[in-house]
Design a protein around this motif. Sequence first.
Motif, mmCIF file in Angstrom:
data_model
loop_
_atom_site.group_PDB
_atom_site.id
_atom_site.type_symbol
_atom_site.label_atom_id
_atom_site.label_comp_id
_atom_site.label_asym_id
_atom_site.label_seq_id
_atom_site.Cartn_x
_atom_site.Cartn_y
_atom_site.Cartn_z
ATOM 1 N N MET A 1 10.554 32.624 56.832
ATOM 2 C CA MET A 1 10.264 31.151 57.351
ATOM 3 C C MET A 1 10.298 31.091 58.895
ATOM 4 S SD MET A 1 11.105 27.141 56.303
ATOM 5 C CE MET A 1 12.867 27.409 57.032
ATOM 6 N N LEU A 2 11.352 31.426 59.560
ATOM 7 C CA LEU A 2 11.652 31.702 60.871
ATOM 8 C C LEU A 2 10.441 32.397 61.733
ATOM 9 C CD1 LEU A 2 15.478 32.066 60.937
ATOM 10 C CD2 LEU A 2 14.074 29.700 61.062
ATOM 11 N N ILE A 3 9.937 33.517 61.018
ATOM 12 C CA ILE A 3 9.083 34.225 61.863
ATOM 13 C C ILE A 3 7.828 33.627 61.464
ATOM 14 C CG2 ILE A 3 7.944 36.570 61.594
ATOM 15 C CD1 ILE A 3 10.329 37.512 60.350
ATOM 16 N N VAL A 4 7.331 33.092 60.572
ATOM 17 C CA VAL A 4 5.763 32.431 60.480
ATOM 18 C C VAL A 4 5.626 31.427 61.263
ATOM 19 C CG1 VAL A 4 5.448 33.642 58.290
ATOM 20 C CG2 VAL A 4 6.191 31.409 58.294
ATOM 21 N N ALA A 5 6.618 30.633 61.740
ATOM 22 C CA ALA A 5 6.653 29.436 62.384
ATOM 23 C C ALA A 5 6.070 29.800 63.844
ATOM 24 C CB ALA A 5 8.101 28.782 62.817
ATOM 25 N N ALA A 6 5.947 31.047 64.056
ATOM 26 C CA ALA A 6 5.449 31.391 65.250
ATOM 27 C C ALA A 6 3.913 31.581 65.516
ATOM 28 C CB ALA A 6 6.316 32.778 66.052
ATOM 29 N N PHE A 7 3.142 31.636 64.340
ATOM 30 C CA PHE A 7 1.775 31.613 64.160
ATOM 31 C C PHE A 7 1.204 30.384 64.985
ATOM 32 C CE2 PHE A 7 1.882 33.765 59.981
ATOM 33 C CZ PHE A 7 1.240 35.060 60.516
ATOM 34 N N ARG A 8 -0.022 30.920 65.804
ATOM 35 C CA ARG A 8 -0.944 30.113 66.366
ATOM 36 C C ARG A 8 -1.266 28.847 65.219
ATOM 37 N NH1 ARG A 8 -5.876 30.975 68.379
ATOM 38 N NH2 ARG A 8 -6.259 32.527 66.774
#
Length: 506
Positions: free
Chosen positions: A481-488
């Motif tokens: 979840m912490l990683i995908v928060a960086a998607f545009r």
Amino acid sequence: MNALKQNKRGYILVGILLSTFMAAIEGTVVGPAGPAIISSFGSVSLMSWIFTAFLLTMAVTTPIFGKVSDLYGRKPVFLYGSLIFLAGSLLCGLSQSMTQLIIFRAIQGIGAGAVIPVTFTIIGDIYNLEERGKVQGMISSVWGISSLIGPLIGGYFVDFLSWHWIFVFHMPFGVVSIWLILRYFREERTTRQVSIDYTGAALFAVGMTALLFALAVGGGEGYSWTSPMMLGLIGGSVVLLIAFLIVESRVKEPMLPLNLFKIRDISVSTLANILVSALIIGLTTYLPLWIQGVRGGNATLSGLSLAPMSIGWLIGSVIGGRLIVKTGSRKTALIGVVFLIIGAVGLAFMHKETALALLLTFTFIYGLGFGYISTLFQIIAQSSVGYQVRGASTALNSFIRTFGQTVGVAVFGLWVNAGIANRLAAEPDAVGITSDDINKLLSPHGTAELPEGAGGLLSGILEGSLNSLFIGMAVMAVVCMLIVAAFRNAPPQPEDETDGEASPGN
């Protein structure tokens, strides 16, 4: 896109759907059959190799075939890959030993390394962004249906026929898909001089094989992490892969274009995909062990336990594929990961007496998350680049998924095996009982061969080991979840307008 291609897209799509079904059903029928295969051929510690052999060769060959499809076309890669896959499937069905099965699964993996990413690339070539969400939903529906009926078919073959059948019953679908693509798919390509990256392909193949093999066997009997063999494999793989990156940064036609990682959504999806893929293989591999070894169910019941995940995956992929265009990558990914966290945390608190209905509910929620986020990863790979590198981008996504599963099954296998060994060593009543006795616990009639009282003891030890694994998987879902928060927070599209959607003949 010209009218001829428009008229034939339906036939091409049917061929792709059949090919997808062939590959998908092959993956889902093996899980419930795993305990029966191990009971026939070897110890529980070898179970991961049923999956690792397939995943390792698929992981190594996927980027190579992806780049070859960019250089020479999708059609020849699809046709040759399908033939290799079918040959490997037939050999797996005829295998008479664990060694044979592992080798033939590796051959299957080579074929899958060509077929699976190229089918997705063809979709990216003949459909635009708005259409891809719907078509990906259809493909995900095939994966969902395959995931739903695959475990049931696998369980049925194990309980009433033979596990050998799980490798050959799908072959007619592959033959029909080959004919449809051969007959109707016509690529219109501009002839251009190509430079094949032989050095990069060789460095990647050898280096990645050494790394994945080390991960698969490290920590086992005779292969401690500090042994000369393991240190040599890991050190050698690191050197070769560094050399691979240097070569890729200099050659004209790199096998893996490193500038793909300059695209934000591709970089984020690469990291997240490793964790999500590991979660997928962890659930499909070890939930059947929980059902059969802890709850005392048979192979058919273990197959049924994965059915809600397949239904959830189907629903999530259809909704997620349409949501991407409307809300963007970030919101779609976060919705999917929230479902993953709920399902993972639920299974982490599972115990032997947990109601089956509750267990099935959590696997359904898990599946919703997988459907949302896996579809997003695929569309990002297709839509963030133009035609000339779409094969490499799609293959990168497929490679990362396979790499995550390969690493996941290796690490999870070590985790569970170590947990079993440690719990046996700490149990005073386990004198004379070894981890090999887990084979008898998983065998349909093997419990009768166990010493009195050993069945319950082994079941408890297996429960504790699997429970610790499910807790670790819940932590992985939170990290994701912490990683995908960086998607545009926008729909995926080529960031370089000069590398847009146009392809030769469109």
